[in-house]
Write an enzyme that holds these catalytic residues in place. Structure first.
Site, PDB file in Angstrom:
ATOM      1  N   SER A  91     -67.591 -28.486  -0.290  1.00  0.00           N
ATOM      2  CA  SER A  91     -65.819 -28.968  -0.298  1.00  0.00           C
ATOM      3  C   SER A  91     -65.817 -28.474  -2.505  1.00  0.00           C
ATOM      4  O   SER A  91     -65.947 -28.702  -2.756  1.00  0.00           O
ATOM      5  CB  SER A  91     -65.288 -30.154   0.131  1.00  0.00           C
ATOM      6  OG  SER A  91     -66.354 -30.960   1.208  1.00  0.00           O
TER       7      SER A  91
HETATM    8  N1  SAH Z   1     -70.470 -32.497   2.489  1.00  0.00           N
HETATM    9  C1  SAH Z   1     -70.688 -31.291   2.709  1.00  0.00           C
HETATM   10  C2  SAH Z   1     -69.823 -30.287   2.545  1.00  0.00           C
HETATM   11  C3  SAH Z   1     -70.243 -29.270   3.903  1.00  0.00           C
HETATM   12  S1  SAH Z   1     -69.304 -28.385   5.500  1.00  0.00           S
HETATM   13  C4  SAH Z   1     -71.447 -30.553   1.029  1.00  0.00           C
HETATM   14  O1  SAH Z   1     -71.164 -31.175  -0.591  1.00  0.00           O
HETATM   15  O2  SAH Z   1     -71.596 -29.365   0.712  1.00  0.00           O
HETATM   16  C5  SAH Z   1     -69.925 -29.676   6.611  1.00  0.00           C
HETATM   17  C6  SAH Z   1     -70.671 -29.337   7.493  1.00  0.00           C
HETATM   18  O3  SAH Z   1     -70.502 -30.118   8.327  1.00  0.00           O
HETATM   19  C7  SAH Z   1     -71.248 -28.127   7.557  1.00  0.00           C
HETATM   20  O4  SAH Z   1     -72.438 -28.054   6.674  1.00  0.00           O
HETATM   21  C8  SAH Z   1     -71.639 -28.189   9.136  1.00  0.00           C
HETATM   22  O5  SAH Z   1     -72.711 -28.140   9.135  1.00  0.00           O
HETATM   23  C9  SAH Z   1     -72.010 -29.841   8.972  1.00  0.00           C
HETATM   24  N2  SAH Z   1     -71.430 -30.492  10.619  1.00  0.00           N
HETATM   25  C10 SAH Z   1     -70.439 -29.252  11.530  1.00  0.00           C
HETATM   26  N3  SAH Z   1     -71.123 -30.448  12.489  1.00  0.00           N
HETATM   27  C11 SAH Z   1     -71.367 -31.446  12.209  1.00  0.00           C
HETATM   28  C12 SAH Z   1     -72.423 -32.542  12.968  1.00  0.00           C
HETATM   29  N4  SAH Z   1     -71.565 -32.786  14.734  1.00  0.00           N
HETATM   30  N5  SAH Z   1     -73.178 -33.610  13.071  1.00  0.00           N
HETATM   31  C13 SAH Z   1     -73.013 -33.098  12.026  1.00  0.00           C
HETATM   32  N6  SAH Z   1     -72.900 -32.166  10.973  1.00  0.00           N
HETATM   33  C14 SAH Z   1     -71.778 -31.080  11.052  1.00  0.00           C
END
Ligand code: SAH
Length: 239
Positions: A91
């Site tokens: 993000s």
């Molecule tokens: N917080 C992260 C941003 C991640 S983007 C950072 O600091 O880099 C969102 C993430 O959520 C992705 O990696 C995606 O694979 C994950 N995601 C999507 N659906 C999910 C679910 N049902 N359970 C856990 N993770 C999930």
């Protein structure tokens, strides 16, 4: 005549290549990353109204460039999200700071994160809180983040590979929950796993029309306030 020109131009080309190479190496020096981080906090975060000292100091400390692929390292402190592989993104720094601030955290708090991704948000939380539990659905991303966070010395973060929709029952209740992927509706298990008085920040809605909301559990009931419109990757659901 042509050969003579090459004779003059070749050293210039070699020198400029060397200079370019050196500039790139300098851009990636720890000192320059630190400066870029300082600028990021001043211009993108403080100037937009984030005031929590714990959040500002965590954002100053965590080396964001270590959480992005090498080809994006020199953009790691820019005012935008970046790709981290597998179609996912880290993000925008301001959104990380904003979501962390609205949770009103301190060193006594136990936090659950859904969507580990690169591990960056987890590291920011770990600087402020007692413990961080983070769930990632994509195996490769979760394992990579877990390894990096351990190399970086974080001992208060636990990573699990799984569907974050279900939360993490073994460690309930959580003082705060942060969701960094967008479901269509707020998952009931996450509401249930929040402590009385606890806060959850979550983007909700369709791919291009999400709203970031803050939920507070008061006497067992969830009170909802809207923060801003946002654009997160969708929450993946296992069938
Ligand atoms: N917080 C992260 C941003 C991640 S983007 C950072 O600091 O880099 C969102 C993430 O959520 C992705 O990696 C995606 O694979 C994950 N995601 C999507 N659906 C999910 C679910 N049902 N359970 C856990 N993770 C999930």
């Amino acid at each position: 005549m042509k050969n003579k020109r090459i004779f003059y131009f070749l050293p210039i080309m070699v020198l400029s290549l060397l200079f370019d190479f050196q500039c790139k190496a300098e851009n990636k020096s720890p000192q320059n990353f630190k400066k870029a981080r300082e600028r990021m906090v001043k211009i993108q975060i403080e100037a937009r109204g984030i005031t929590d000292k714990k959040v500002l100091s965590a954002m100053r400390k965590v080396e964001r460039h270590r959480f992005v692929p090498p080809e994006y390292q020199d953009q790691a402190y820019g005012d935008f999200p970046l790709p981290i592989g597998m179609g996912q993104t880290i993000s925008q720094p301001y959104i990380v700071a904003l979501m962390t601030e609205v949770l009103d955290l301190d060193s006594t708090k136990k936090v659950l994160e859904i969507g580990t991704g690169s591990g960056y948000q987890a590291a920011v939380l770990a600087e402020i809180c007692d413990s961080v539990y983070t769930i990632e659905i994509i195996d490769i991303l979760g394992k990579r983040a877990e390894k990096l966070l351990s190399i970086m010395g974080y001992t208060n973060i636990k990573v699990k590979i799984g569907d974050g929709y279900q939360g993490w029952k073994e460690y309930v209740p959580f003082d705060a929950i942060i969701v960094t992927c967008a479901p269509l509706q707020i998952p009931q298990p996450l509401k249930d796993q929040l402590i009385e008085g606890g806060k959850m920040v979550i983007p909700v809605g369709m791919r291009f029309a999400q709203e970031l909301v803050l939920l507070t559990k008061i006497k067992g009931k969830i009170r909802k306030t809207s923060i801003i419109p946002v654009r997160f990757v969708p929450m993946i659901r296992k069938r």
